[in-house]
Motif scaffolding. Structure first.
Motif, short mmCIF file in Angstrom:
data_model
loop_
_atom_site.label_atom_id
_atom_site.label_comp_id
_atom_site.label_asym_id
_atom_site.label_seq_id
_atom_site.Cartn_x
_atom_site.Cartn_y
_atom_site.Cartn_z
N ILE A 1 1.41 5.64 -15.74
CA ILE A 1 2.07 6.53 -14.80
C ILE A 1 3.55 6.68 -15.15
O ILE A 1 4.13 7.76 -15.02
CB ILE A 1 1.93 6.01 -13.35
N TRP B 1 0.03 10.28 -8.33
CA TRP B 1 -0.83 9.18 -8.76
C TRP B 1 -0.55 7.94 -7.95
O TRP B 1 -1.46 7.24 -7.51
CB TRP B 1 -0.63 8.90 -10.25
N ARG B 2 0.74 7.67 -7.75
CA ARG B 2 1.08 6.44 -7.02
C ARG B 2 0.57 6.51 -5.59
O ARG B 2 0.05 5.52 -5.06
CB ARG B 2 2.59 6.21 -7.02
N THR B 3 0.71 7.67 -4.97
CA THR B 3 0.27 7.78 -3.58
C THR B 3 -1.22 7.55 -3.44
O THR B 3 -1.68 6.91 -2.51
CB THR B 3 0.62 9.16 -3.01
N VAL B 4 -1.98 8.08 -4.41
CA VAL B 4 -3.43 7.88 -4.35
C VAL B 4 -3.77 6.41 -4.28
O VAL B 4 -4.54 5.96 -3.43
CB VAL B 4 -4.11 8.52 -5.59
N PHE B 5 -3.13 5.63 -5.16
CA PHE B 5 -3.44 4.21 -5.17
C PHE B 5 -2.93 3.52 -3.93
O PHE B 5 -3.59 2.64 -3.36
CB PHE B 5 -2.85 3.55 -6.42
N VAL B 6 -1.74 3.89 -3.50
CA VAL B 6 -1.17 3.22 -2.33
C VAL B 6 -2.00 3.48 -1.09
O VAL B 6 -2.16 2.62 -0.23
CB VAL B 6 0.28 3.70 -2.12
N LEU B 7 -2.57 4.67 -1.03
CA LEU B 7 -3.43 5.01 0.10
C LEU B 7 -4.53 3.98 0.29
O LEU B 7 -4.88 3.61 1.42
CB LEU B 7 -4.05 6.39 -0.18
N LEU C 1 2.05 -1.53 -8.19
CA LEU C 1 3.35 -1.37 -7.54
C LEU C 1 4.35 -2.41 -8.02
O LEU C 1 5.48 -2.10 -8.37
CB LEU C 1 3.19 -1.50 -6.02
#
Lengths: 519, 307
Positions: free
Chosen positions: A306, A317-323, A387
């Motif tokens: 990323i 991309w980060r938001t998808v994982f953080v979700l 993260l």
């Protein structure tokens, strides 16, 4: 002129070679660990020996000091040996002195009142002798007609004896500490007055507590709560391992008693237990290792991907994982369990689409369940590690890479010589904590498989994905076995393992010794 | 003299780069699909109308709000076992108070360890670390009896008000909170000491320094601590199960949801309701988490990692 390292290597072979190199280095590092473990055993022995001697010396010095202070003290100081606070209120520090006196009275009230401290503590050595029973024969009272009325007599409650007795011991310990402190204070006052100095009054003491002695004010309440809710229960549970508390020896009907190291013998040698323990310990370590490193490496790779220059939509991309982190762990785990069930929707749908003929037994065979558990744990954990590593990757000074590129280093070399060492150094403690955390990772296993599938060889004594902790749960609170004593012994074993690994691993990580360098 | 640049197009830097990038995009897309799938499945089940239990296929046939209705009216078992709103409020109250207490305790404790120097400081830190290595719920049974002993939990078959249970949970969560001091301590460690020294020369007491100087500089970590301690009680199952046992009005949301799937005979009727309930609590938590993402990263990397 070509570069030393082939810059023409495409992405994936480069990654593979890097991984192989890392593995080699890791093997060497493991060897060093084994050596350290050997040294650690030696050190523990030395430490224990020194500890005993230190305690002995400490007691001797304390006794000496007490006698000295008594001989050198004037009558006011000597009085504090019997009456709390005399060294204070007789010298003008009225409030401080009275406070101590009140504490002393309170302690004795606590001790001597009915159902008070002494009532419970005196039975600690035997854990109770009187069983709850119905009176017989001469014990029965006679009613008005001369007929015997046999009542149920409440006997001793071993567990409460242990618990309250222990609490009393701790309170007595606190009392003893205050006793010592006020004697010391009394003597200090005496010396101060002799030098002609004035004693601080109450208001000045309070100001001190907010300044030079601020730590006392801050830490006092957490100390009390940690004692009550962590230390006391822990000691209680540790002591339980030396009793025979289980389903058959349970209050309020029955008593349990001290049995020395018998319970430990049962844990390791009992029928079924010896198989259980070895199998579970092996799996716990295998699990902890794979769970930690799969998450770490996968997370780092995702973070690298990323973060790479030229990749757009980084935030997306980060938001998808953080979700996926935000949804509570137990929800997703329980969901996965239903999804992957032999008769669950995934299998049914795959069959309906004709992809498979028989259900894939994700969670019902030993090997499958173990593999599935590691994979699902990756689903849960990779967003976290991504993260964490992301943040650190961004902190690596860019000029390191710049100068490396100018010198002609390939991306592989850059990763190997700059990124990886930096990451390992900075996240060393994190990895150790994660490893130990995974040894005790109750949630993932419990909600996903409940520790199962049940091990048939031992008649279901344990499950094939059971960790030490989940087995502890099913042995005590979770199931019908109620083997509390064995559970406690198991808990102690878990602690010893965790503590030992921490010691070994921490002593090899440089970062843990650099606390003050960062300030 | 021309240097030959006849490198095949496949070996040019630019092509290699775009190949790598494309591969990465593909991998990331696949991963995103895998990661999002369970979330999608959860949400789709929360709106599934036909059968309230688990069905042998992946996608709903009828979309409706039925699961939410079941959640709030519990039409299957008249005894009113699904007390979703009660559980939600229980957990909310516990979370709020735990957040307040824990944050205060943790921040003060980490400040003491980070800034103040006193005899026994290192020993205390090591002690806390060792205490943390015992499996958490080994002490739970004992804590249960301690709480009984001080009267918070029922001694006999008589019940106690729900507030007792909540208070017990708040005490237990906050009581051990100080052991999680190292993240905040790491953060405080990075604040330069010269500010403290300057203030002390000006005559400020340590308490004043903490309140007026250190705290305002530590907004990220304060928020991080507050949010993590707020989010903790929502996910805890074991403690609640041990302390509240069968007292359904005192359950937390985790305990209640667990029962919906694992209670005897429940899953056939409550699976979709479970998904609906899970979606409902996930929304505020997701919102909080995204908000907290900034602070989370700086808190974790600024604190825990530096030891």
């Amino acid at each position: 002129m070509t570069n030393k390292n082939n810059p023409k290597m495409p992405f994936f072979p480069w990654l593979l070679e890097g991984l192989l190199e890392s593995l080699k280095r890791f093997g060497l590092w493991l060897l060093e660990i084994v050596i350290t473990i050997g040294k650690a055993f030696l050190n523990i022995g030395i430490f224990a020996y020194k500890g005993v001697i230190a305690i002995g010396k400490g007691i001797y010095r304390w006794a000496k000091r007490m006698i000295e202070t008594f001989t050198k003290g004037d009558w006011k100081t000597r009085l504090s040996y019997a009456v709390f606070g005399s060294g204070y209120f007789l010298r003008g520090q009225i409030i401080k002195g009275i406070l101590h006196l009140v504490l002393q009275v309170a302690f004795f009230v606590f001790l001597l009142m009915p159902n008070g401290g002494w009532f419970w503590a005196r039975k600690l050595l035997t854990l109770g002798d009187v069983v709850t029973h119905v009176q017989t024969g001469d014990e029965c009272q006679l009613d008005n007609f001369g007929n015997p009325v046999c009542q149920t007599v409440l006997g001793d409650n071993s567990m409460l004896i242990l618990l309250y007795g222990l609490a009393t011991v701790f309170i007595a310990l606190g009392f003893w500490l205050i006793y010592n402190s006020q004697i010391k204070g009394a003597y200090k006052n005496q010396l101060l007055l002799k030098e002609g100095k004035k004693l601080p009054n109450f208001k000045q003491e309070v100001v001190e507590l907010l300044d030079n002695r601020f730590h006392v004010t801050i830490l006092s309440i957490p100390t009390v709560t940690i004692f009550t809710f962590t230390v006391l229960p822990l000691v209680f549970m540790i002591l339980l391992a030396f009793t025979n508390f289980n389903k058959d020896n349970q209050p309020p009907g029955n008593l349990f008693s001290w049995t020395g190291f018998d319970t430990f013998g049962n844990l390791f040698g009992g029928v079924g237990y010896s198989t259980a323990i070895t199998s579970i310990i092996q799996w716990t370590f295998v699990w902890a290792f794979f769970a930690t490193f799969s998450n770490y490496i996968a997370g780092m790779i995702v973070a690298l991907m990323i973060n790479k220059k030229g990749i757009k939509l980084k935030k997306l991309w980060r938001t998808v994982f953080v979700l996926t982190i935000a949804i509570p762990q137990f929800v997703t785990l329980m969901l996965m369990r239903r999804l992957l069930d032999d008769n669950g929707p995934l299998n049914a749908q795959l069959k309906a689409w004709g992809w498979i003929e028989q259900s894939i037994r994700f969670l019902s065979t030993k090997q499958n369940a173990r593999l599935t558990v590691i994979l699902i744990n990756m689903w849960v954990g990779v967003p976290y590690t991504m993260l964490v590593t992301s943040g650190i990757l961004m902190n690596i000074p860019g000029d390191l890479y710049e100068s490396a590129r100018i010198d002609g280093a390939s991306p592989f070399t850059q990763f190997w010589k700059i990124t990886l060492p930096y990451m390992l150094f900075v996240t060393g403690p994190y990895l150790i904590t994660a490893f130990i955390g995974n040894i005790n990772n109750f949630n993932v296993i419990f909600f996903l498989t409940g520790g199962g599938p049940a091990n048939t060889a031992t008649g279901g004594l344990f499950g094939d994905t059971d960790l030490l902790v989940t087995w502890l749960y099913s042995l005590t609170v979770g199931g019908a076995r109620q083997e509390y004593a064995i559970g406690s012994a198991l808990g102690i074993l878990i602690f010893i393992i965790s503590a030992f690994i921490s010691l070994v691993l921490y002593s090899r990580t440089a970062a843990s010794q650099r606390e003050d360098e960062f300030q | 003299m021309k240097t030959s640049n006849k490198v095949s197009i496949f070996k040019s830097q630019k092509f290699r780069n775009s190949l790598a990038n494309t591969t990465i995009y593909v991998v990331l897309t696949i991963m995103s699909l895998i990661w999002l799938f369970p979330v999608v499945w959860l949400v789709s089940n929360a709106f599934r109308g036909e059968d309230p239990g688990v069905v042998p296929y992946l996608f709903p046939k009828v979309w409706s709000f039925e699961p939410f209705k079941i959640l709030f009216t519990d039409r299957f078992i008249e005894s009113g076992q699904i007390k979703y709103l009660t559980w939600f409020f229980n957990t909310f109250i516990v979370a709020v108070f735990t957040m307040i207490l824990s944050t205060v305790v943790v921040l003060l404790t980490s400040y003491a360890f980070s800034r103040l120097r006193f005899k026994g400081r290192k020993m205390l830190m090591k002690l806390l670390m060792i205490l943390g290595m015992f499996p958490g719920f080994m002490s739970m049974i004992a804590v249960y009896f301690i709480l009984k002993g001080i009267g918070l939990l029922p001694q006999s078959t008589e019940g106690v008000p729900v507030s007792n249970y909540l208070l017990a949970l708040i005490l237990v969560y906050s009581g051990g909170a100080a052991m999680g001091y190292f993240v905040s301590k790491g953060y405080f460690d990075t604040i330069s000491k010269s500010i403290d020294e300057a203030a002390m020369i000006d005559g400020a007491s340590r308490a004043q320094i903490f309140w007026h100087i250190t705290l305002p500089l530590s907004k990220p970590i304060v928020i991080y601590t507050a949010l993590t301690s707020f989010m903790g009680p929502w996910g805890d199952y074991i403690f609640v199960a041990t302390i509240t046992k069968g007292e359904q009005s005192a359950w937390s949301i985790a305990r209640g949801l667990y029962e919906m799937l694992n209670g005897v005979g429940m899953i056939g009727n409550y699976f979709t309701a479970f998904c609906a309930g899970a979606v409902l609590i996930s929304i505020p938590i997701v919102a909080l988490f995204i908000f907290m993402q900034k602070f989370y990263v700086s808190g974790i990397t600024g604190g825990a990692v530096k030891g």
